[in-house]
Enzyme design. Sequence first.
Site, PDB file in Angstrom:
ATOM      1  N   CYS A  88      -5.132 -28.804  35.613  1.00 50.46           N
ATOM      2  CA  CYS A  88      -4.914 -27.510  35.959  1.00 50.46           C
ATOM      3  C   CYS A  88      -4.795 -26.542  34.814  1.00 50.46           C
ATOM      4  CB  CYS A  88      -3.449 -27.647  36.819  1.00 50.46           C
ATOM      5  SG  CYS A  88      -3.450 -25.843  37.397  1.00 50.46           S
ATOM      6  N   ASP A 225      -9.343 -36.835  38.512  1.00 54.30           N
ATOM      7  CA  ASP A 225      -9.609 -36.271  37.002  1.00 54.30           C
ATOM      8  C   ASP A 225     -10.580 -37.035  36.222  1.00 54.30           C
ATOM      9  OD1 ASP A 225      -7.387 -34.411  37.834  1.00 54.30           O
ATOM     10  OD2 ASP A 225      -6.029 -35.484  36.860  1.00 54.30           O
ATOM     11  N   LYS A 233      -9.688 -30.013  37.249  1.00 49.09           N
ATOM     12  CA  LYS A 233      -8.890 -30.990  37.567  1.00 49.09           C
ATOM     13  C   LYS A 233      -7.558 -30.821  37.866  1.00 49.09           C
ATOM     14  CE  LYS A 233     -11.473 -33.827  33.886  1.00 49.09           C
ATOM     15  NZ  LYS A 233     -12.385 -34.553  34.718  1.00 49.09           N
ATOM     16  N   THR A 234      -7.591 -30.608  39.392  1.00 49.85           N
ATOM     17  CA  THR A 234      -6.481 -30.531  40.122  1.00 49.85           C
ATOM     18  C   THR A 234      -6.319 -31.250  41.355  1.00 49.85           C
ATOM     19  OG1 THR A 234      -7.517 -28.842  41.620  1.00 49.85           O
ATOM     20  CG2 THR A 234      -6.700 -28.022  39.395  1.00 49.85           C
ATOM     21  N   ALA A 235      -5.115 -31.551  41.929  1.00 50.48           N
ATOM     22  CA  ALA A 235      -4.817 -32.102  42.940  1.00 50.48           C
ATOM     23  C   ALA A 235      -5.566 -31.525  44.218  1.00 50.48           C
ATOM     24  CB  ALA A 235      -3.427 -32.076  43.502  1.00 50.48           C
ATOM     25  N   ALA A 236      -5.869 -30.072  44.125  1.00 53.70           N
ATOM     26  CA  ALA A 236      -6.676 -29.743  45.043  1.00 53.70           C
ATOM     27  C   ALA A 236      -8.014 -29.963  45.206  1.00 53.70           C
ATOM     28  CB  ALA A 236      -6.513 -28.028  45.044  1.00 53.70           C
ATOM     29  N   CYS A 268      -5.721 -23.493  41.581  1.00 54.80           N
ATOM     30  CA  CYS A 268      -4.476 -23.354  40.575  1.00 54.80           C
ATOM     31  C   CYS A 268      -3.713 -22.122  40.832  1.00 54.80           C
ATOM     32  CB  CYS A 268      -5.197 -23.168  39.296  1.00 54.80           C
ATOM     33  SG  CYS A 268      -4.022 -23.461  37.910  1.00 54.80           S
TER      34      CYS A 268
END
Length: 354
Positions: A88, A225, A233-236, A268
């Site tokens: 993020c 990731d 690189k995010t959970a979304a 983000c």
Amino acid sequence: MVPNRSQFLPEQQRIVLENGDQIAYQSLVVATGLKLDWEAIPGLKESLGLHGVTSNYRFDLAPYTWKLVQATRKGKAIFTQPPMPIKCAGAPQKAMYLSCDEWKRSNFLKDIDVEFCTAGAALFGVKDYVPALQKYVDSYGINLQFQHNLIAVDGPNQKATFAVTDSNGHTSEVEKSFDMLHVCPPQKAPDVIAKSPLADKVGWVDVSAETLQHKQYGNIYAVGDVANAPNAKTAAAVRKQAPVVAENVLSTLAGKPAMAVYEGYGSCPLTVERGKIVLAEFGYGGKLQPTFPAWLVDGTKPTRLAWFLKEKMLPWLYWDIMLKGKEWLAKPKHLSHRPEPHSAPDACNFEEKK
């Protein structure tokens, strides 16, 4: 201590576990995440939690960060961001904005010199969100220091050393004193990935940016990731990647080509003050990919509704919907045609196609 023997043997369609046991597979999904490389910055690891040095990238240090914010009444506060990729890209800024918001509300901000030292050349990688963020930078009086990469920390003497690159590409070292230092650590692929046949030249799993299928081993996919796809690189991102990989794995097992497509979506939520968030949602090439219509949530502006979504809705979406496979807004698109050279191999008898 028993040595860690874990490794990937893609030619044999096997993985080796830490204890040496081997497991065969027909199709493999790699989702190891990344590694926070605290040791990459001399003096950082031993200074964390002491001398005003902290990082919200370690959850146990979040209370120390808050303690520092409450205790800082004057002096210099430095917030850092390393070279990409990182988890993020907005996370280092969130800590800074929330700290400034607290100092502003307490009427101490005027006596605190705040610097954002980033290894990058811009405030945020997607230009549509920069104006809103810049307004907060200006209102908080934050001093932006681009192309400043943290390379050493002297905790006891409260000094940080940065490699600074000028417009001509020349790099020099600059030492800065601080009263508070919030660090975002460098990040890299786990060693077991970086040293494996799955890795690209810098250590990430080498996949197609669209299908997330490995470029050499067609029955291997990566999600999250650890993949080298050029997304945030995010959970979304994982939320949109998981259905793509699930469909493509089923296709591989059936001897069919991978057709589901990931378009680089990442999100983000940039918390710019208590109660307001700039909800950045974008895909490959910085193309905006908003979930909601602009009349409801304009992601390029700070809104209270975005704060509500982040605080109340996203935890529910993550724990009760996404992780249970009940996501309704992440259905992948599909390729209309898949060239033969990229066809999936026979999953039961994998052999690289020439």
